[in-house]
Design a protein around this motif. Sequence first.
Motif, PDB file in Angstrom:
ATOM      1  N   HIS A 531       0.579  11.773  15.531  1.00 30.99           N
ATOM      2  CA  HIS A 531       0.717  11.233  14.189  1.00 30.99           C
ATOM      3  C   HIS A 531       1.998  10.388  14.139  1.00 30.99           C
ATOM      4  O   HIS A 531       3.105  10.925  14.139  1.00 30.99           O
ATOM      5  N   LEU A 532       1.837   9.067  14.102  1.00 34.65           N
ATOM      6  CA  LEU A 532       2.989   8.169  14.110  1.00 34.65           C
ATOM      7  C   LEU A 532       3.619   8.030  12.728  1.00 34.65           C
ATOM      8  O   LEU A 532       4.837   7.848  12.610  1.00 34.65           O
ATOM      9  N   GLY A 533       2.798   8.099  11.703  1.00 37.89           N
ATOM     10  CA  GLY A 533       3.322   7.943  10.353  1.00 37.89           C
ATOM     11  C   GLY A 533       2.197   7.732   9.358  1.00 37.89           C
ATOM     12  O   GLY A 533       1.020   7.671   9.717  1.00 37.89           O
ATOM     13  N   THR A 534       2.578   7.626   8.098  1.00 36.16           N
ATOM     14  CA  THR A 534       1.604   7.477   7.019  1.00 36.16           C
ATOM     15  C   THR A 534       2.062   6.389   6.061  1.00 36.16           C
ATOM     16  O   THR A 534       3.236   6.343   5.679  1.00 36.16           O
ATOM     17  N   ILE A 535       1.133   5.522   5.681  1.00 40.13           N
ATOM     18  CA  ILE A 535       1.365   4.516   4.650  1.00 40.13           C
ATOM     19  C   ILE A 535       0.825   5.078   3.341  1.00 40.13           C
ATOM     20  O   ILE A 535      -0.347   5.463   3.262  1.00 40.13           O
ATOM     21  N   ILE A 536       1.667   5.129   2.318  1.00 41.52           N
ATOM     22  CA  ILE A 536       1.263   5.688   1.035  1.00 41.52           C
ATOM     23  C   ILE A 536       1.347   4.601  -0.041  1.00 41.52           C
ATOM     24  O   ILE A 536       2.413   4.358  -0.619  1.00 41.52           O
ATOM     25  N   PRO A 537       0.252   3.911  -0.308  1.00 41.91           N
ATOM     26  CA  PRO A 537       0.228   2.942  -1.403  1.00 41.91           C
ATOM     27  C   PRO A 537       0.144   3.676  -2.740  1.00 41.91           C
ATOM     28  O   PRO A 537      -0.059   4.892  -2.784  1.00 41.91           O
ATOM     29  N   PRO A 538       0.269   2.950  -3.859  1.00 45.25           N
ATOM     30  CA  PRO A 538       0.186   3.613  -5.163  1.00 45.25           C
ATOM     31  C   PRO A 538      -1.203   4.167  -5.469  1.00 45.25           C
ATOM     32  O   PRO A 538      -1.336   5.121  -6.218  1.00 45.25           O
ATOM     33  N   LYS A 539      -2.253   3.553  -4.905  1.00 53.12           N
ATOM     34  CA  LYS A 539      -3.613   4.056  -5.044  1.00 53.12           C
ATOM     35  C   LYS A 539      -4.128   4.429  -3.662  1.00 53.12           C
ATOM     36  O   LYS A 539      -3.867   3.732  -2.682  1.00 53.12           O
ATOM     37  N   HIS A 540      -4.898   5.519  -3.595  1.00 55.56           N
ATOM     38  CA  HIS A 540      -5.345   6.008  -2.303  1.00 55.56           C
ATOM     39  C   HIS A 540      -6.325   5.021  -1.661  1.00 55.56           C
ATOM     40  O   HIS A 540      -7.344   4.678  -2.260  1.00 55.56           O
ATOM     41  N   LEU A 554      -4.016  -6.126   6.751  1.00 54.01           N
ATOM     42  CA  LEU A 554      -4.922  -5.039   6.449  1.00 54.01           C
ATOM     43  C   LEU A 554      -5.295  -5.113   4.969  1.00 54.01           C
ATOM     44  O   LEU A 554      -4.443  -4.942   4.097  1.00 54.01           O
ATOM     45  N   TYR A 555      -6.563  -5.407   4.697  1.00 51.84           N
ATOM     46  CA  TYR A 555      -7.077  -5.401   3.327  1.00 51.84           C
ATOM     47  C   TYR A 555      -7.542  -3.985   3.008  1.00 51.84           C
ATOM     48  O   TYR A 555      -8.321  -3.396   3.755  1.00 51.84           O
ATOM     49  N   MET A 556      -7.068  -3.444   1.893  1.00 49.15           N
ATOM     50  CA  MET A 556      -7.323  -2.051   1.542  1.00 49.15           C
ATOM     51  C   MET A 556      -8.116  -1.944   0.253  1.00 49.15           C
ATOM     52  O   MET A 556      -7.739  -2.526  -0.772  1.00 49.15           O
ATOM     53  N   CYS A 557      -9.220  -1.226   0.319  1.00 50.73           N
ATOM     54  CA  CYS A 557      -9.994  -0.872  -0.865  1.00 50.73           C
ATOM     55  C   CYS A 557      -9.467   0.466  -1.364  1.00 50.73           C
ATOM     56  O   CYS A 557      -9.671   1.497  -0.706  1.00 50.73           O
ATOM     57  N   ALA A 558      -8.787   0.435  -2.493  1.00 49.42           N
ATOM     58  CA  ALA A 558      -8.100   1.619  -3.004  1.00 49.42           C
ATOM     59  C   ALA A 558      -8.542   1.887  -4.436  1.00 49.42           C
ATOM     60  O   ALA A 558      -8.035   1.268  -5.374  1.00 49.42           O
ATOM     61  N   ARG A 559      -9.527   2.750  -4.568  1.00 49.26           N
ATOM     62  CA  ARG A 559     -10.051   3.154  -5.867  1.00 49.26           C
ATOM     63  C   ARG A 559     -10.495   1.949  -6.693  1.00 49.26           C
ATOM     64  O   ARG A 559     -11.437   1.271  -6.330  1.00 49.26           O
ATOM     65  N   SER A 560      -9.794   1.615  -7.765  1.00 54.99           N
ATOM     66  CA  SER A 560     -10.240   0.533  -8.652  1.00 54.99           C
ATOM     67  C   SER A 560      -9.637  -0.817  -8.294  1.00 54.99           C
ATOM     68  O   SER A 560      -9.861  -1.793  -9.006  1.00 54.99           O
TER      69      SER A 560
END
Length: 574
Positions: A531-540, A554-560
């Motif tokens: 486990h190198l690390g974790t990116i924590i955006p405001p929406k999962h 990296l395009y992220m689909c995060a909830r709404s």
Amino acid sequence: MTPLSIDGSLIRAWAIEFNREHRDAPTNASLRRLRFAVAFIFGVLVFLAGRAFAETNADAPSGKPDVVIDLATKEGVDLIKGQWRYSDTKIIQVDFKAAGPDKQPTGKPIKTYDFTPHAGGADFDDSKWEKLDPTTLDARRSTGRICFNWYRINITIPPRVNDVDLAGATAVFETSIDDYAEIWVDGEMSRALGQSGGSVVKGWNAPNRLIINRSIQPGQKIQLAIFGINGPLSNPPTNYIYMREAKLEFYKGGVVPVAITPSEVNVEIIRKDPALDAIVPPNPKIFKLAEGFKFTEGPVWDRKGGYLLFSDPNNNTIYKYSPEGSGQLTVFREKSGYEGADIAEYGQPGSNGLTFDGEGRLTINQHGNRRVARLESDGQLTVLADKFEDKRLNSPNDLVYRSDGTLFFTDPPFGLPKFFNDPRKELPFSGVFAAKDGKVTLVSKDLTGPNGLAFSPDEKFFYVDDWDDHKKVVMRYEVQPDGSLKNGKLFFDMTSAGTEDALDGMKVDKAGNLYVSGPGGLWILSPEGNHLGTIIPPKHPHNFAWGDADGKTLYMCARSGLYRMKLNIEGIRP
């Protein structure tokens, strides 16, 4: 955007060309017409330039709202089942790094200052904070001079106010802090270049007014955190911080979803291994691109067209996002996953995972139709898989092609209205399948809710993760030439990490690192399973895909919402 300028030489040059076509017209009249045309064109360009930057989360609707709830009254706070809470802040000294040769925080260790608590996060525990009577919001608080504070409140949207149905309305929060304010909504503070107001400081005692949701639903919960600032900071005043007003406004008939001016949002990086520094920049940035979706999933980048396609399975739609300018959002395909009349029974009837085959044809996992289909150049769909041993599939979720054209996909029942207990369910298990030349083969049924999947860069290994609250694991298999899998082994276990999120989307970069939607955020695992690390955006982030010309975004689909983040390593993409 580069400022526009039109000088006299340009006008004269256009006049010469204009008069070549109108030699019989008087010169002065021609110039007058030309100047009018140039002025008109210039005005249109300026208007369009303004429009390109106009759509931000700070641009709340104007005019008379349909409903107003005053959060500075007991009646208003009771209506949204809220409770104002309050805390001062403290300035503390912390460790940091000086600017390095790259102008980023990569230099020598230094000391700097921060404040505590950081209470913008939606999951911040304020249960021990002081409770405020809403009628006392205008009381002077904090310590005066250089000081800051927090006000927090949780809102539950009522179904109706004054006989107005609030479902689908745009919700706007307005406040005015003496002297400045910053506002977090559901753990996120977004800000666009040059933005004034909304989530950020607008000016001296100026009101903050921003959209907090573009399509609210009764019972929906929204968390607000307001950071108060005493100012001016360069000449700390002898007064204190207080809230002049706080109210919710609701506007019916809003348009959703929308692309917004790319707006930077808060991000937390947990660096567990120095190897993460080769992947995530020292000063990482995440930008929100669009919002107002019911749910976002299954993104894929179209290399030829230079745009992103992604699903809203709850809304039965595939959207197209083009990043040029300030971003453009359009509907790519309606009824993306289901065409049945009983669609109201489904939570996620639409498409989920998307990818391209070797010929650039879009392949779609259709939840409601319970099949995998390929979109042909004439707009028709070719069914690639819909049954196994004469039994209908559950609801194909994620998918990936091997270089020889074999399609692998996962098939949990999450697209069925009642999931595992749905009477429509025909298969007694949730499988991982391979499809090629019309033949569908079961390659694994080890997991309860197989979800994300990916190949290692050399295609020797195949990874599958599990959406199971009690078994949050990534499995690794050895891939055989015929597409079968063997020697399945536990690659990584996140079960003990807790939180409400199980495992969802998964991707691999060209160095073989895995990116997994796991508890709390986006986990990055080395090819060796570290486990190198974790990116924590405001929406999962539930799913993601590499895009842009270099494949490092990296395009992220995060909830709404839809977000993007620039990384250092190129990802593997179709």
